[in-house]
Design an enzyme around this catalytic site. Structure first.
Site, short mmCIF file in Angstrom:
data_model
loop_
_atom_site.label_atom_id
_atom_site.label_comp_id
_atom_site.label_asym_id
_atom_site.label_seq_id
_atom_site.Cartn_x
_atom_site.Cartn_y
_atom_site.Cartn_z
N HIS A 1 53.37 62.81 63.13
CA HIS A 1 53.75 61.41 63.25
C HIS A 1 54.92 61.34 64.24
O HIS A 1 56.02 61.82 63.95
CB HIS A 1 54.17 60.88 61.87
CG HIS A 1 54.63 59.46 61.83
ND1 HIS A 1 53.82 58.40 62.16
CD2 HIS A 1 55.83 58.92 61.48
CE1 HIS A 1 54.49 57.27 62.00
NE2 HIS A 1 55.72 57.56 61.59
N GLU B 1 43.27 60.71 67.85
CA GLU B 1 43.24 60.84 66.39
C GLU B 1 41.85 60.59 65.83
O GLU B 1 41.42 61.27 64.89
CB GLU B 1 44.27 59.89 65.77
CG GLU B 1 45.70 60.29 66.07
CD GLU B 1 46.71 59.27 65.59
OE1 GLU B 1 47.64 59.65 64.87
OE2 GLU B 1 46.56 58.07 65.93
N HIS C 1 45.67 53.04 60.82
CA HIS C 1 45.13 53.54 62.07
C HIS C 1 43.89 52.74 62.48
O HIS C 1 42.88 53.30 62.92
CB HIS C 1 44.80 55.03 61.95
CG HIS C 1 45.99 55.92 62.05
ND1 HIS C 1 46.93 56.03 61.04
CD2 HIS C 1 46.44 56.72 63.07
CE1 HIS C 1 47.87 56.88 61.42
NE2 HIS C 1 47.60 57.30 62.64
N GLU D 1 50.11 55.50 57.35
CA GLU D 1 50.22 54.46 58.38
C GLU D 1 48.83 53.99 58.76
O GLU D 1 47.93 54.81 58.95
CB GLU D 1 50.95 55.06 59.58
CG GLU D 1 51.17 54.14 60.75
CD GLU D 1 51.81 54.87 61.93
OE1 GLU D 1 52.70 54.30 62.55
OE2 GLU D 1 51.39 56.02 62.22
N ASP E 1 47.80 61.08 59.98
CA ASP E 1 49.06 61.76 60.33
C ASP E 1 49.41 62.87 59.36
O ASP E 1 50.25 63.73 59.67
CB ASP E 1 50.21 60.75 60.39
CG ASP E 1 50.11 59.83 61.59
OD1 ASP E 1 49.19 60.00 62.41
OD2 ASP E 1 50.95 58.92 61.71
N HIS F 1 47.88 55.70 69.49
CA HIS F 1 47.86 55.44 68.04
C HIS F 1 46.52 54.84 67.63
O HIS F 1 46.15 53.73 68.06
CB HIS F 1 48.99 54.50 67.64
CG HIS F 1 48.94 54.09 66.20
ND1 HIS F 1 49.26 54.95 65.19
CD2 HIS F 1 48.58 52.93 65.61
CE1 HIS F 1 49.10 54.34 64.04
NE2 HIS F 1 48.68 53.11 64.26
N GLU G 1 57.12 59.32 65.23
CA GLU G 1 58.42 58.76 64.86
C GLU G 1 59.28 59.70 64.02
O GLU G 1 60.49 59.50 63.88
CB GLU G 1 58.23 57.44 64.11
CG GLU G 1 57.75 56.28 64.98
CD GLU G 1 56.23 56.17 65.06
OE1 GLU G 1 55.73 55.07 65.31
OE2 GLU G 1 55.55 57.20 64.90
#
Length: 244
Positions: A112, A173, A27, A25, A36, A168, A114
């Site tokens: 992650h 992160e 970032h 994904e 992630d 996010h 989700e």
């Protein structure tokens, strides 16, 4: 690890299998596509290194679809996701294969947001199917950020914490990646933005205008390797305390 060594380590349920699960994904323009995956994988390795009778399985890299209000959605090149059904069945198939090897305890480390409910489904299905075969298994499911204390949040976000939902590609992160994979972060490309604000509902098809153009949902600019080290130490120690 060769198969003979693996068999000797795991026979009679001799190990807990630690399985990192993430996503590919975007970032933001300042960071690689795979935090992630890399973050839970690093945490898993550090936990297993400090505990007896744990083995880290190869990571599952592809996760559930990026959502607008937690991962900026699927508008950006590089974000490569699978359906919830696919993720659930894939994780279940991997776990049941490990059960066939004789393993009985599993720690799923999610990187992650989700993924969460689909990992719950896979774990629940595994337990039920194994019970039908008179096999007792135990699955621990965690997301590493749940081990971060309020005290650490205050140190990492001295100007105030706006919540995990908009972290996010932000300080959390980015700081961790600066600490473990600095070569995959280019802070000269980090874009300062105010934390994203969303209406109290979702809409389908998703509306790209809700998402900052950088792809992050808050600013990564205040991130530092030192903050990453603080976060990691607490997460690793917490997981060991509860599951080691």
């Amino acid at each position: 690890m060769d198969w003979v060594s693996y068999r000797e380590a795991t026979q009679n349920g001799g190990c807990k299998i630690v399985l990192p699960i993430g996503a590919i994904e975007q970032h933001g323009p300042h960071m690689s596509l795979n935090p992630d995956v890399l973050i839970p994988d690093h945490i898993a390795e550090q936990v297993a290194h400090q505990c007896d009778h744990m083995l880290v399985a190869p990571s599952i890299s592809y996760g559930y679809k990026s959502q607008v209000k937690s991962g900026a959605g699927n508008f950006f090149p590089g974000t490569t996701c699978v359906s919830g059904d696919a993720l659930e069945h894939y994780v279940y198939d991997v776990l049941i294969a490990y059960v066939e090897h004789g393993n009985r305890e599993f720690i799923l480390i999610n990187g992650h947001f989700e993924n969460s409910m689909f990992l719950c489904e896979a774990a629940d299905k595994l337990v039920k199917q194994c019970r039908l075969r008179n096999i007792e298994v135990r699955v621990y499911l965690l997301s590493y950020w749940d081990f971060i204390s309020e005290a650490t949040i205050t140190k990492v976000f001295p100007e105030g914490f706006t919540g995990w939902a908009v972290e996010h590609g932000g300080v959390l992160e980015t700081s961790i990646m600066l600490n473990i994979y600095p070569q995959l972060v280019d802070m000269s490309k980090a874009v300062h933005i105010e934390p994203a604000q969303f209406p109290p509902y979702d809409v389908f098809p998703s509306d790209a205008s809700w998402v900052p153009q950088s792809g992050t949902l808050s600013s990564p600019v205040p991130a530092t390797s030192e903050k990453g080290s603080l976060i990691l130490k607490e997460c690793i120690a917490g997981i060991i305390e509860h599951l080691g």
